[in-house]
Scaffold this motif. Structure first.
Motif, PDB file in Angstrom:
ATOM      1  N   PHE A 132      -5.761 -37.283  36.956  1.00  0.00           N
ATOM      2  CA  PHE A 132      -6.745 -38.311  37.266  1.00  0.00           C
ATOM      3  C   PHE A 132      -6.327 -39.608  36.578  1.00  0.00           C
ATOM      4  N   HIS A 133      -6.381 -40.683  37.316  1.00  0.00           N
ATOM      5  CA  HIS A 133      -6.067 -42.020  36.817  1.00  0.00           C
ATOM      6  C   HIS A 133      -7.391 -42.678  36.428  1.00  0.00           C
ATOM      7  N   PHE A 134      -7.501 -43.177  35.211  1.00  0.00           N
ATOM      8  CA  PHE A 134      -8.790 -43.736  34.797  1.00  0.00           C
ATOM      9  C   PHE A 134      -8.784 -45.247  34.572  1.00  0.00           C
ATOM     10  N   ALA A 135      -7.752 -45.939  35.011  1.00  0.00           N
ATOM     11  CA  ALA A 135      -7.750 -47.403  34.917  1.00  0.00           C
ATOM     12  C   ALA A 135      -8.499 -47.957  36.140  1.00  0.00           C
ATOM     13  N   LYS A 136      -9.786 -47.730  36.138  1.00  0.00           N
ATOM     14  CA  LYS A 136     -10.669 -48.108  37.246  1.00  0.00           C
ATOM     15  C   LYS A 136     -11.900 -48.801  36.691  1.00  0.00           C
ATOM     16  N   ARG A 137     -12.681 -49.395  37.594  1.00  0.00           N
ATOM     17  CA  ARG A 137     -13.954 -49.980  37.174  1.00  0.00           C
ATOM     18  C   ARG A 137     -14.859 -48.879  36.638  1.00  0.00           C
ATOM     19  N   LEU A 138     -15.656 -49.193  35.646  1.00  0.00           N
ATOM     20  CA  LEU A 138     -16.551 -48.194  35.069  1.00  0.00           C
ATOM     21  C   LEU A 138     -17.496 -47.598  36.108  1.00  0.00           C
ATOM     22  N   GLU A 139     -17.948 -48.398  37.053  1.00  0.00           N
ATOM     23  CA  GLU A 139     -18.834 -47.887  38.103  1.00  0.00           C
ATOM     24  C   GLU A 139     -18.120 -46.808  38.918  1.00  0.00           C
ATOM     25  N   THR A 140     -16.851 -47.024  39.201  1.00  0.00           N
ATOM     26  CA  THR A 140     -16.059 -46.053  39.966  1.00  0.00           C
ATOM     27  C   THR A 140     -15.887 -44.767  39.162  1.00  0.00           C
TER      28      THR A 140
ATOM     29  N   ASP B 268      -6.536 -57.013  22.040  1.00  0.00           N
ATOM     30  CA  ASP B 268      -7.642 -56.237  21.517  1.00  0.00           C
ATOM     31  C   ASP B 268      -8.647 -55.880  22.616  1.00  0.00           C
ATOM     32  N   GLN B 269      -8.915 -56.854  23.482  1.00  0.00           N
ATOM     33  CA  GLN B 269      -9.874 -56.605  24.558  1.00  0.00           C
ATOM     34  C   GLN B 269      -9.342 -55.575  25.548  1.00  0.00           C
ATOM     35  N   LEU B 270      -8.064 -55.656  25.883  1.00  0.00           N
ATOM     36  CA  LEU B 270      -7.463 -54.693  26.804  1.00  0.00           C
ATOM     37  C   LEU B 270      -7.547 -53.279  26.227  1.00  0.00           C
ATOM     38  N   GLN B 271      -7.247 -53.139  24.954  1.00  0.00           N
ATOM     39  CA  GLN B 271      -7.334 -51.835  24.309  1.00  0.00           C
ATOM     40  C   GLN B 271      -8.772 -51.319  24.330  1.00  0.00           C
ATOM     41  N   ALA B 272      -9.720 -52.176  24.063  1.00  0.00           N
ATOM     42  CA  ALA B 272     -11.126 -51.781  24.090  1.00  0.00           C
ATOM     43  C   ALA B 272     -11.546 -51.346  25.496  1.00  0.00           C
ATOM     44  N   ASP B 273     -11.093 -52.079  26.508  1.00  0.00           N
ATOM     45  CA  ASP B 273     -11.425 -51.731  27.897  1.00  0.00           C
ATOM     46  C   ASP B 273     -10.861 -50.368  28.275  1.00  0.00           C
ATOM     47  N   TYR B 274      -9.597 -50.141  27.956  1.00  0.00           N
ATOM     48  CA  TYR B 274      -8.968 -48.863  28.304  1.00  0.00           C
ATOM     49  C   TYR B 274      -9.589 -47.713  27.515  1.00  0.00           C
ATOM     50  N   THR B 275      -9.960 -47.950  26.281  1.00  0.00           N
ATOM     51  CA  THR B 275     -10.622 -46.922  25.484  1.00  0.00           C
ATOM     52  C   THR B 275     -11.952 -46.552  26.117  1.00  0.00           C
ATOM     53  N   ARG B 276     -12.702 -47.542  26.564  1.00  0.00           N
ATOM     54  CA  ARG B 276     -13.985 -47.295  27.225  1.00  0.00           C
ATOM     55  C   ARG B 276     -13.784 -46.509  28.522  1.00  0.00           C
ATOM     56  N   MET B 277     -12.780 -46.882  29.316  1.00  0.00           N
ATOM     57  CA  MET B 277     -12.505 -46.162  30.566  1.00  0.00           C
ATOM     58  C   MET B 277     -12.094 -44.715  30.280  1.00  0.00           C
ATOM     59  N   ARG B 278     -11.233 -44.533  29.277  1.00  0.00           N
ATOM     60  CA  ARG B 278     -10.792 -43.186  28.910  1.00  0.00           C
ATOM     61  C   ARG B 278     -11.974 -42.345  28.449  1.00  0.00           C
ATOM     62  N   ASP B 279     -12.761 -42.892  27.553  1.00  0.00           N
ATOM     63  CA  ASP B 279     -13.881 -42.140  27.001  1.00  0.00           C
ATOM     64  C   ASP B 279     -14.925 -41.805  28.055  1.00  0.00           C
ATOM     65  N   THR B 280     -15.157 -42.707  28.979  1.00  0.00           N
ATOM     66  CA  THR B 280     -16.077 -42.431  30.082  1.00  0.00           C
ATOM     67  C   THR B 280     -15.559 -41.268  30.912  1.00  0.00           C
ATOM     68  N   SER B 281     -14.296 -41.320  31.275  1.00  0.00           N
ATOM     69  CA  SER B 281     -13.694 -40.254  32.088  1.00  0.00           C
ATOM     70  C   SER B 281     -13.717 -38.914  31.366  1.00  0.00           C
ATOM     71  N   LEU B 282     -13.299 -38.907  30.113  1.00  0.00           N
ATOM     72  CA  LEU B 282     -13.247 -37.655  29.361  1.00  0.00           C
ATOM     73  C   LEU B 282     -14.641 -37.083  29.132  1.00  0.00           C
ATOM     74  N   GLY B 283     -15.616 -37.948  28.972  1.00  0.00           N
ATOM     75  CA  GLY B 283     -16.991 -37.476  28.818  1.00  0.00           C
ATOM     76  C   GLY B 283     -17.451 -36.683  30.028  1.00  0.00           C
ATOM     77  N   TYR B 284     -17.134 -37.172  31.212  1.00  0.00           N
ATOM     78  CA  TYR B 284     -17.493 -36.438  32.428  1.00  0.00           C
ATOM     79  C   TYR B 284     -16.691 -35.147  32.549  1.00  0.00           C
ATOM     80  N   LEU B 285     -15.413 -35.180  32.206  1.00  0.00           N
ATOM     81  CA  LEU B 285     -14.616 -33.951  32.255  1.00  0.00           C
ATOM     82  C   LEU B 285     -15.199 -32.902  31.306  1.00  0.00           C
TER      83      LEU B 285
END
Length: 101
Positions: free
Chosen positions: A78-86, A1-18
């Motif tokens: 673009f690969h989004f499995a990165k730290r949120l700061e990155t 569950d935590q991994l899915q939440a982390d990847y969702t957050r990374m995806r949503d952060t990236s897509l928001g900027y796009l």
């Protein structure tokens, strides 16, 4: 569950900027990358765009043609499995693309 939440957050952060940068993309449905359409940019192909993007904007992408057998030259990845700061730093840099379209 935590991994899915982390990847969702990374995806949503990236897509928001796009979205904010006005870039067109195919929304990922389980992948850790996003394909972005660069048709609106005046480049001969995806490789030339990726080189320019790294040099002028400071963000690395992979030419989409690397992943297709048929000639696809209008997509970058673009690969989004990165730290949120990155992801946030890359996103802020990508916002400069709005000036170049």
């Amino acid at each position: 569950d935590q991994l899915q939440a982390d990847y969702t957050r990374m995806r949503d952060t990236s897509l928001g900027y796009l979205d904010r940068a006005g870039l067109s993309y195919s929304r990922p449905e389980g992948a850790y990358y996003v394909l972005v359409d660069i048709t609106d940019f005046d480049f001969p192909d995806d490789t030339a765009f990726c080189r320019w993007l790294a040099k002028e904007i400071g963000v690395a992408a992979v030419p989409g043609s690397s992943f297709f057998h048929e000639p696809v030259r209008h997509l970058i990845r673009f690969h989004f499995a990165k730290r949120l700061e990155t992801l946030r730093e890359a996103g802020e840099r990508l916002l400069r693309l709005k000036e170049r379209v």
